[in-house]
Design an enzyme around this catalytic site. Structure first.
Site, PDB file in Angstrom:
ATOM      1  N   GLN A  43      43.616  35.291  23.218  1.00 34.85           N
ATOM      2  CA  GLN A  43      43.021  36.088  24.569  1.00 34.85           C
ATOM      3  C   GLN A  43      41.366  35.720  24.346  1.00 34.85           C
ATOM      4  O   GLN A  43      40.632  36.605  24.808  1.00 34.85           O
ATOM      5  CB  GLN A  43      43.125  37.577  24.549  1.00 34.85           C
ATOM      6  CG  GLN A  43      44.751  37.805  24.804  1.00 34.85           C
ATOM      7  CD  GLN A  43      45.007  39.324  25.161  1.00 34.85           C
ATOM      8  OE1 GLN A  43      44.511  39.983  25.891  1.00 34.85           O
ATOM      9  NE2 GLN A  43      45.726  39.820  24.100  1.00 34.85           N
ATOM     10  N   LYS A  51      47.150  47.382  19.581  1.00 38.38           N
ATOM     11  CA  LYS A  51      46.066  47.329  18.692  1.00 38.38           C
ATOM     12  C   LYS A  51      45.070  48.547  18.873  1.00 38.38           C
ATOM     13  O   LYS A  51      44.396  48.801  17.473  1.00 38.38           O
ATOM     14  CB  LYS A  51      45.038  46.082  19.281  1.00 38.38           C
ATOM     15  CG  LYS A  51      44.563  46.263  20.463  1.00 38.38           C
ATOM     16  CD  LYS A  51      43.543  45.053  20.806  1.00 38.38           C
ATOM     17  CE  LYS A  51      42.697  45.342  21.919  1.00 38.38           C
ATOM     18  NZ  LYS A  51      41.804  46.451  21.907  1.00 38.38           N
TER      19      LYS A  51
END
Length: 672
Positions: free
Chosen positions: A247, A31
């Site tokens: 998450q 990411k």
């Protein structure tokens, strides 16, 4: 910038032209690379000045990493106020418009210690009974600000919090902040929100100025952070959000998972799913997917292992009779794998689990460090009860006396303590002896004699018990009779101090530690050696932390102990009996599993000795959810007595380290 280093999905995200986009980035899918590449792409390919791009991160470290990567790709330095955390970005905004909220541009930002001093003054001014600590008031006020509740919105304050007169405290606290030209962290965002929502010209100016907004860790945003971003969003709605709903593990501190869940519908935005994982092997990813797929409130994605250099290996599942044997196995297993060039992480659900593990790591002479918090014996609640023990063991311990004389609060203020100390120095006696003398001779005000009597009694009774009963019983006596446990429980139940649940668990584990020693001197020496041991540094220490602190990290070898009902998922999640709390626990499991590259070790104990009792528990439901995964269960032991455990620890003389020899001696001693 070479777009060829990106995989197909990453490239699609980076080359997005305009409008909102959600990049659903699974664990280990790159990411940060996508976020920095997007920043560079906007500058180089969309011809946007980098001063017109906001890039929001959740840590200064992440912000600096973005700046360094962008600098490298653009081959030039980017000095911009718009890359940083929410607070750093909007602090600059607030300085420019401070007059609109009655502040001067050179306002100071109070750190937590200064905030405590200020709230202490406020409580004194409001004549508030100080049974409730300054930290609790500050936490409640911070939560109000995160939920955009102003100091004069009394109905909302009463609806949100059960603390009496919080409205008065909040109001006067804000008044004092303005008077001293200061803000706390909550003010930075709340003042900025007020300015933008009440001044259309300023809002329009920033909407025209900022062309693109990039947000990292989008699943961790709270209400006010997300609303602030929407206020400065331009008509093109160029909002590029990178995050992972699986998450989202910080609901307890205000993070709102609905921000990321609702984003596609709220903005009619496309979603790019990054599923190629470059960190973990397929067994680990399949286990993580099996668990997280049981959550209903998620956008959904399946991770695929995409790194051929990561070795394939089965997941290890180990069952033990007790927590001590679980900790012993972990330390022994690590001792076989410990090398300079590998990384090892032990991730626990509760901080109380750390004590036993720390103890065994020390006995094995394995270097370790605690990430994201203090060592077990350095936690405040442990040091408080230790101070009671030290004072009972030696009435000369003035430092311990000062620590606990008014803890829990007994109404013994600074002036009273000064009187006690002055008398001690005048007569060359200890502080405890001074309070005894003053009390016995009626040289204290009547009300103070009553307040100090219970304290004197507790210390003297504890001192008498030291040679008469077990350390375990003494620890329980202090924790309960001092009122310390009641204080923590009251704060947890009435004031929503959820972290007190962890503190209570730590105290119970402290009692377990006491039970392993025959006398107090040996125990206090042990504590001193544990703390001294940690002053030594090592280039590649074992990392011990909670699952919450593990987010964003990765290790070659990961140990996940305590996978039992009541520990993981936690007892609080089970008591709440809601899908919301259980789903957050499941996301924690997902985070823990995906920290491992190739070696994942799950374990549970069928019994734990807690606060003088043996508690039996069932294996975590999460283990059943990954039952279809092929697990290596060779280490499963049905009857793990110390003698049985010896057989599972290598006794090859070639492999026996001094630490291992000590542990085998320990086992033999305790199996007789």
């Amino acid at each position: 910038m070479d777009l060829n280093i990106l995989n197909k999905e990453q490239k699609i995200a980076v080359e997005h032209k305009k409008g909102p986009l959600l990049v659903l980035s699974g664990a280990g899918t790159g990411k940060t690379r996508v976020l920095t590449s997007r920043f560079v792409y906007i500058v180089k390919n969309l011809n946007v000045n980098f001063n017109k791009i906001i890039a929001v991160t959740f840590t200064n470290k992440a912000a600096n990493e973005i700046k360094q990567r962008v600098k490298s790709d653009l081959q030039s330095s980017i000095e911009t106020p718009w890359v940083g955390t929410f607070h750093s970005i909007f602090a600059k905004f607030l300085r420019k418009h401070s007059g609109l909220v009655n502040l001067k541009s050179n306002f100071s930002i109070l750190d937590i210690e200064d905030q405590k001093k200020l709230i202490k003054q406020v409580l004194m001014y409001c004549k508030i009974d100080r049974d409730i600590s300054e930290s609790i008031y500050l936490n409640e006020i911070q939560n109000l600000k995160d939920n955009k509740i102003l100091f004069n919105e009394n109905k909302k304050i009463f609806k949100y919090s059960s603390i009496e007169r919080l409205d008065d405290v909040y109001s006067y606290y804000q008044q004092r902040l303005i008077e001293i030209n200061a803000v706390d962290f909550g003010d930075i965002l709340l003042h900025s929100y007020q300015i933008l929502s009440k001044n259309s010209e300023i809002k329009k100016f920033y909407q025209n100025l900022i062309e693109h907004i990039l947000i990292d860790e989008f699943q961790d945003t709270n209400l006010i952070q997300y609303d602030l971003i929407k206020l400065i969003l331009n008509s093109d709605k160029n909002l590029f959000c990178v995050g992972d709903d699986d998450q989202s593990i910080y609901a307890w501190r205000g993070a709102n998972i609905e921000n990321i869940i609702n984003f596609p519908n709220e903005f009619d935005a496309p979603v790019v799913r990054l599923t190629k994982n470059y960190r973990s092997n397929s067994s680990i990813l399949e286990a993580a997917t099996c668990i997280i797929s049981n959550n209903k409130n998620r956008l959904g994605k399946d991770l695929i292992s995409f790194n051929e250099k990561i070795p394939e290996q089965k997941i290890n599942l180990n069952s033990f009779y007790s927590q001590e044997e679980e900790s012993l196995w972990i330390s022994d297993n690590i001792s076989k794998k410990f090398q300079e060039n590998n990384s090892i992480g032990i991730l626990v659900r509760l901080t109380a689990q750390m004590r036993s593990i720390e103890d065994k790591l020390i006995k094995y002479a394995l270097p370790y460090e605690i990430i994201g918090g203090p060592r077990f014996f350095e936690r405040k609640e442990i040091k408080d009860i230790l101070a009671y023990l030290k004072l009972a063991n030696s009435f000369q311990d003035d430092l311990s006396f000062e620590r606990v004389i008014n803890l829990p609060k007994r109404g013994i203020g600074g002036q009273s303590i000064k009187l006690i100390i002055d008398n001690a120095r005048k007569n060359k006696i200890s502080f405890f002896e001074s309070i005894e003398v003053l009390s016995n001779e009626n040289n204290l005000p009547g009300s103070l004699i009553v307040k100090t009597k219970s304290f004197i009694d507790i210390i003297k009774k504890t001192s008498d018990l030291i040679k008469k009963t077990t350390l375990e019983d003494i620890g329980i006596f202090i924790i309960e009779e001092s009122g310390y446990l009641k204080m923590l429980e009251n704060e947890k139940n009435k004031l929503k101090q959820l972290e007190n649940e962890s503190r209570i668990d730590n105290l119970k584990e402290f009692v377990n530690a006491l039970s392993e020693f025959e006398n107090l001197d040996d125990f206090l020496e042990h504590v001193g050696l544990v703390n001294e041991n940690q002053k030594k540094t090592h280039s590649n220490s074992v990392k011990l932390m909670t699952l919450h602190a593990a987010k964003g990290l990765e290790f070659d070898h990961v140990y996940l102990p305590g996978w039992e009902e009541g520990i993981f998922p936690s007892s609080r999640a089970l008591e709440q009996n809601s899908s919301k709390s259980l789903e957050e626990e499941r996301r924690l499991a997902y985070v823990g599993i995906t920290r491992a590259k190739f070696d994942l070790n799950l374990s549970y104990a069928t019994s734990r000795y807690t606060y003088g009792m043996n508690n039996y528990s069932l294996p975590s439901r999460f283990l059943n959810e990954i039952s279809k995964i092929d697990k290596n269960t060779n280490n499963l032991i049905d009857e793990n007595s110390p003698s049985n455990l010896e057989k599972n620890i290598s006794s090859d003389n070639v492999q026996l380290s001094p630490g291992k020899k000590r542990m085998l001696e320990f086992l033999k001693k305790n199996s007789k």
